[in-house]
Write a protein that holds these residues in place. Structure first.
Motif, PDB file in Angstrom:
ATOM      1  N   GLU A  84       0.816  -1.210   0.000  1.00 21.13           N
ATOM      2  CA  GLU A  84       0.000   0.000   0.000  1.00 21.13           C
ATOM      3  C   GLU A  84       0.855   1.267   0.000  1.00 21.13           C
ATOM      4  O   GLU A  84       0.383   2.331  -0.425  1.00 21.13           O
ATOM      5  N   VAL A  85       2.096   1.190   0.484  1.00 23.84           N
ATOM      6  CA  VAL A  85       2.950   2.381   0.552  1.00 23.84           C
ATOM      7  C   VAL A  85       4.176   2.261  -0.349  1.00 23.84           C
ATOM      8  O   VAL A  85       5.016   3.169  -0.384  1.00 23.84           O
ATOM      9  N   ALA A  86       4.288   1.162  -1.082  1.00 25.72           N
ATOM     10  CA  ALA A  86       5.479   0.907  -1.894  1.00 25.72           C
ATOM     11  C   ALA A  86       5.536   1.818  -3.115  1.00 25.72           C
ATOM     12  O   ALA A  86       4.512   2.097  -3.754  1.00 25.72           O
ATOM     13  N   ARG A  87       6.755   2.272  -3.433  1.00 26.86           N
ATOM     14  CA  ARG A  87       6.978   3.002  -4.689  1.00 26.86           C
ATOM     15  C   ARG A  87       7.174   2.029  -5.853  1.00 26.86           C
ATOM     16  O   ARG A  87       6.852   2.356  -6.991  1.00 26.86           O
ATOM     17  N   TYR A  88       7.754   0.866  -5.554  1.00 25.62           N
ATOM     18  CA  TYR A  88       8.038  -0.134  -6.577  1.00 25.62           C
ATOM     19  C   TYR A  88       7.450  -1.477  -6.137  1.00 25.62           C
ATOM     20  O   TYR A  88       7.668  -1.909  -5.006  1.00 25.62           O
ATOM     21  N   LYS A  89       6.740  -2.119  -7.051  1.00 22.80           N
ATOM     22  CA  LYS A  89       6.123  -3.420  -6.768  1.00 22.80           C
ATOM     23  C   LYS A  89       6.680  -4.453  -7.740  1.00 22.80           C
ATOM     24  O   LYS A  89       6.608  -4.261  -8.958  1.00 22.80           O
ATOM     25  N   ILE A  90       7.231  -5.522  -7.187  1.00 27.60           N
ATOM     26  CA  ILE A  90       7.977  -6.508  -7.971  1.00 27.60           C
ATOM     27  C   ILE A  90       7.415  -7.900  -7.748  1.00 27.60           C
ATOM     28  O   ILE A  90       7.154  -8.300  -6.605  1.00 27.60           O
ATOM     29  N   ILE A  91       7.260  -8.649  -8.832  1.00 22.88           N
ATOM     30  CA  ILE A  91       6.962 -10.085  -8.741  1.00 22.88           C
ATOM     31  C   ILE A  91       8.241 -10.835  -9.072  1.00 22.88           C
ATOM     32  O   ILE A  91       8.846 -10.629 -10.129  1.00 22.88           O
ATOM     33  N   TYR A  92       8.673 -11.686  -8.141  1.00 18.96           N
ATOM     34  CA  TYR A  92       9.925 -12.434  -8.290  1.00 18.96           C
ATOM     35  C   TYR A  92       9.613 -13.888  -8.657  1.00 18.96           C
ATOM     36  O   TYR A  92       8.758 -14.530  -8.035  1.00 18.96           O
ATOM     37  N   VAL A  93      10.340 -14.414  -9.659  1.00 18.68           N
ATOM     38  CA  VAL A  93      10.125 -15.783 -10.145  1.00 18.68           C
ATOM     39  C   VAL A  93      11.341 -16.630  -9.773  1.00 18.68           C
ATOM     40  O   VAL A  93      12.461 -16.355 -10.211  1.00 18.68           O
ATOM     41  N   HIS A  94      11.108 -17.658  -8.966  1.00 19.16           N
ATOM     42  CA  HIS A  94      12.216 -18.457  -8.430  1.00 19.16           C
ATOM     43  C   HIS A  94      12.816 -19.401  -9.465  1.00 19.16           C
ATOM     44  O   HIS A  94      12.251 -19.662 -10.529  1.00 19.16           O
ATOM     45  N   ALA A  95      13.960 -19.957  -9.104  1.00 17.39           N
ATOM     46  CA  ALA A  95      14.733 -20.815  -9.996  1.00 17.39           C
ATOM     47  C   ALA A  95      14.243 -22.256  -9.971  1.00 17.39           C
ATOM     48  O   ALA A  95      13.298 -22.610  -9.252  1.00 17.39           O
ATOM     49  N   PHE A  96      14.919 -23.101 -10.738  1.00 15.71           N
ATOM     50  CA  PHE A  96      14.660 -24.535 -10.820  1.00 15.71           C
ATOM     51  C   PHE A  96      14.886 -25.167  -9.448  1.00 15.71           C
ATOM     52  O   PHE A  96      15.873 -24.894  -8.773  1.00 15.71           O
ATOM     53  N   GLY A  97      13.954 -26.011  -9.002  1.00 18.16           N
ATOM     54  CA  GLY A  97      14.125 -26.717  -7.751  1.00 18.16           C
ATOM     55  C   GLY A  97      14.093 -25.826  -6.522  1.00 18.16           C
ATOM     56  O   GLY A  97      14.672 -26.169  -5.491  1.00 18.16           O
ATOM     57  N   SER A  98      13.405 -24.689  -6.610  1.00 15.92           N
ATOM     58  CA  SER A  98      13.355 -23.730  -5.508  1.00 15.92           C
ATOM     59  C   SER A  98      11.905 -23.451  -5.125  1.00 15.92           C
ATOM     60  O   SER A  98      10.979 -24.069  -5.657  1.00 15.92           O
ATOM     61  N   THR A  99      11.717 -22.495  -4.215  1.00 14.19           N
ATOM     62  CA  THR A  99      10.372 -22.133  -3.775  1.00 14.19           C
ATOM     63  C   THR A  99      10.273 -20.624  -3.603  1.00 14.19           C
ATOM     64  O   THR A  99      11.236 -19.885  -3.824  1.00 14.19           O
ATOM     65  N   ARG A 100       9.117 -20.196  -3.140  1.00 15.38           N
ATOM     66  CA  ARG A 100       8.868 -18.771  -2.858  1.00 15.38           C
ATOM     67  C   ARG A 100       9.834 -18.232  -1.807  1.00 15.38           C
ATOM     68  O   ARG A 100      10.067 -17.024  -1.729  1.00 15.38           O
ATOM     69  N   HIS A 101      10.375 -19.120  -0.965  1.00 15.65           N
ATOM     70  CA  HIS A 101      11.311 -18.688   0.078  1.00 15.65           C
ATOM     71  C   HIS A 101      12.673 -18.288  -0.499  1.00 15.65           C
ATOM     72  O   HIS A 101      13.447 -17.611   0.173  1.00 15.65           O
ATOM     73  N   ASP A 102      12.958 -18.737  -1.723  1.00 18.75           N
ATOM     74  CA  ASP A 102      14.265 -18.497  -2.337  1.00 18.75           C
ATOM     75  C   ASP A 102      14.258 -17.250  -3.219  1.00 18.75           C
ATOM     76  O   ASP A 102      14.773 -17.267  -4.327  1.00 18.75           O
ATOM     77  N   ALA A 103      13.689 -16.189  -2.726  1.00 16.45           N
ATOM     78  CA  ALA A 103      13.657 -14.929  -3.474  1.00 16.45           C
ATOM     79  C   ALA A 103      14.926 -14.156  -3.153  1.00 16.45           C
ATOM     80  O   ALA A 103      14.953 -13.313  -2.253  1.00 16.45           O
ATOM     81  N   LEU A 104      16.003 -14.450  -3.885  1.00 19.95           N
ATOM     82  CA  LEU A 104      17.306 -13.911  -3.542  1.00 19.95           C
ATOM     83  C   LEU A 104      17.323 -12.386  -3.489  1.00 19.95           C
ATOM     84  O   LEU A 104      18.013 -11.789  -2.662  1.00 19.95           O
ATOM     85  N   ILE A 105      16.586 -11.750  -4.380  1.00 17.94           N
ATOM     86  CA  ILE A 105      16.571 -10.291  -4.400  1.00 17.94           C
ATOM     87  C   ILE A 105      16.010  -9.739  -3.091  1.00 17.94           C
ATOM     88  O   ILE A 105      16.406  -8.678  -2.619  1.00 17.94           O
ATOM     89  N   ALA A 106      15.079 -10.480  -2.479  1.00 19.87           N
ATOM     90  CA  ALA A 106      14.491 -10.031  -1.221  1.00 19.87           C
ATOM     91  C   ALA A 106      15.303 -10.474  -0.015  1.00 19.87           C
ATOM     92  O   ALA A 106      15.445  -9.730   0.960  1.00 19.87           O
ATOM     93  N   THR A 107      15.862 -11.678  -0.068  1.00 20.04           N
ATOM     94  CA  THR A 107      16.512 -12.240   1.117  1.00 20.04           C
ATOM     95  C   THR A 107      17.966 -11.831   1.274  1.00 20.04           C
ATOM     96  O   THR A 107      18.530 -11.957   2.360  1.00 20.04           O
ATOM     97  N   THR A 108      18.601 -11.350   0.202  1.00 17.29           N
ATOM     98  CA  THR A 108      20.008 -10.951   0.308  1.00 17.29           C
ATOM     99  C   THR A 108      20.198  -9.437   0.318  1.00 17.29           C
ATOM    100  O   THR A 108      21.308  -8.957   0.503  1.00 17.29           O
TER     101      THR A 108
END
Length: 347
Positions: A60-84
């Motif tokens: 609701e307050v974000a300037r940028y909204k991003i949908i991240y697509v994970h790699a082969f053999g990964s899950t929603r938890h492996d969103a490197l752009i968000a987790t690193t």
């Protein structure tokens, strides 16, 4: 009598062969025999459920909204752009990121009718149901990076910008010249054969990756992995990986290997309805940008293929990292640089 026995033997062999190539049914999340549902999920147009995870500032307050697509053999938890990327950077930029389990992975329902186009439409519907507005950014890594080509083809009107990180290349794209075929043969022979099966005889892909006569795909096999597919930088990153990251790999295939990683191979290396090298710039008016990041020591996705793609599509901002392997987004500072290049540095 002999003819009858021969006939019965032949029937028995055919029945055995048929059973051997049939994958078991998936263990759907929420079903009596399946894993528990723990994620937030949306219900898609065809009744399937798509699991997602939110990161960064509230949308609701974000300037940028991003949908991240994970790699082969990964899950929603492996969103490197968000987790690193640090929480402070995400907050300073005003970034909201949603990652999701692609069909058959994690806690998203399998899609037995999955195509190149259907996943792009899933992403569009995820954006609509979460209220991300008329346009949003997409970032995909490895096999998830390959998905971004599909977004550029099927939903360009919904994109504010896009980033492909070490995107997997389909060696059978028509626009790739024959003289680049040497890149295919740099892979281990076991992986060459796995891709041939995925492309030419996909109905055998389950049998190929479960039989014991020949080595199976390096990236699919967990019991007999080939560490030679990783660069020096990759091996260092793997050594530093924490336990939760390894647990995510198990959760990725919890509904079954066929509807997750094997169908991923069938769709990714099958015959595409379009050639990414024919795509036109979706941001001809410079209202957005497309970025492609690649390590020059990537042993999974050959750098010479990405160089050719960047040359054929000059509207793409190409970033090549010296000494980087396939796992470079997990290296210090890289994900932050990727994020800033897409959002604020180059348009």
């Amino acid at each position: 009598m002999f003819k009858r026995l021969t006939f019965l033997l032949l029937v028995g062999l055919l029945a055995w062969a048929y059973q051997a190539i049939q994958p078991p049914p998936p263990k759907l999340c929420g079903s009596p025999s399946g894993p528990l549902v723990t994620a937030s999920r949306i219900k898609l147009r065809d009744g399937r459920y798509l699991a997602y995870k939110e990161h960064g500032v509230p949308k609701e307050v974000a300037r940028y909204k991003i949908i991240y697509v994970h790699a082969f053999g990964s899950t929603r938890h492996d969103a490197l752009i968000a987790t690193t990327v640090t929480k402070e950077v995400l907050e300073d930029l005003g970034v909201y990121i949603v990652s999701f389990d692609r069909p058959g992975y994690g806690e998203s329902d399998p899609d037995p009718k999955r195509t190149r186009k259907s996943l792009a439409l899933d992403i569009e519907e995820l954006g609509d149901q979460l209220g991300l507005g008329s346009k949003f950014y997409v970032i995909g890594y490895s096999m998830g990076g390959q998905v971004i080509w599909k977004c550029l083809r099927y939903i360009p009107h919904r994109l504010a910008g896009a980033t492909l990180i070490a995107p997997v290349v389909n060696y059978w794209w028509p626009g790739l010249p024959a003289n680049l075929s040497s890149a295919y043969y740099k892979q281990p022979p076991r992986d060459q054969w796995a891709l041939r099966v995925a492309h030419h005889i996909p109905w055998l892909i389950y049998w190929w990756n479960t039989q014991k006569l020949f080595p199976t795909s390096s990236v699919v096999s967990s019991s007999n992995p080939n560490m030679n597919i990783f660069s020096r930088q990759d091996l260092e990153i793997i050594r530093n990986a924490n336990v939760s990251e390894r647990d995510n790999k198990v959760q990725a295939k919890q509904q079954g290997e066929f509807e997750s990683v094997l169908r991923d191979m069938m769709v990714g290396f099958g015959t595409w309805e379009f050639d990414p090298l024919d795509l036109k710039n979706p941001f001809a008016g410079k209202e957005g940008s497309v970025h492609l990041w690649q390590g020059d020591e990537d042993l999974l996705v050959p750098v010479e293929l990405q160089r050719y793609i960047a040359e054929k599509l000059p509207w793409i901002h190409y970033h090549e990292l010296p000494g980087a392997g396939h796992l470079f987004p997990a290296a210090d500072g890289i994900s932050e640089a990727i994020l800033k290049a897409l959002l604020i540095e180059e348009k």
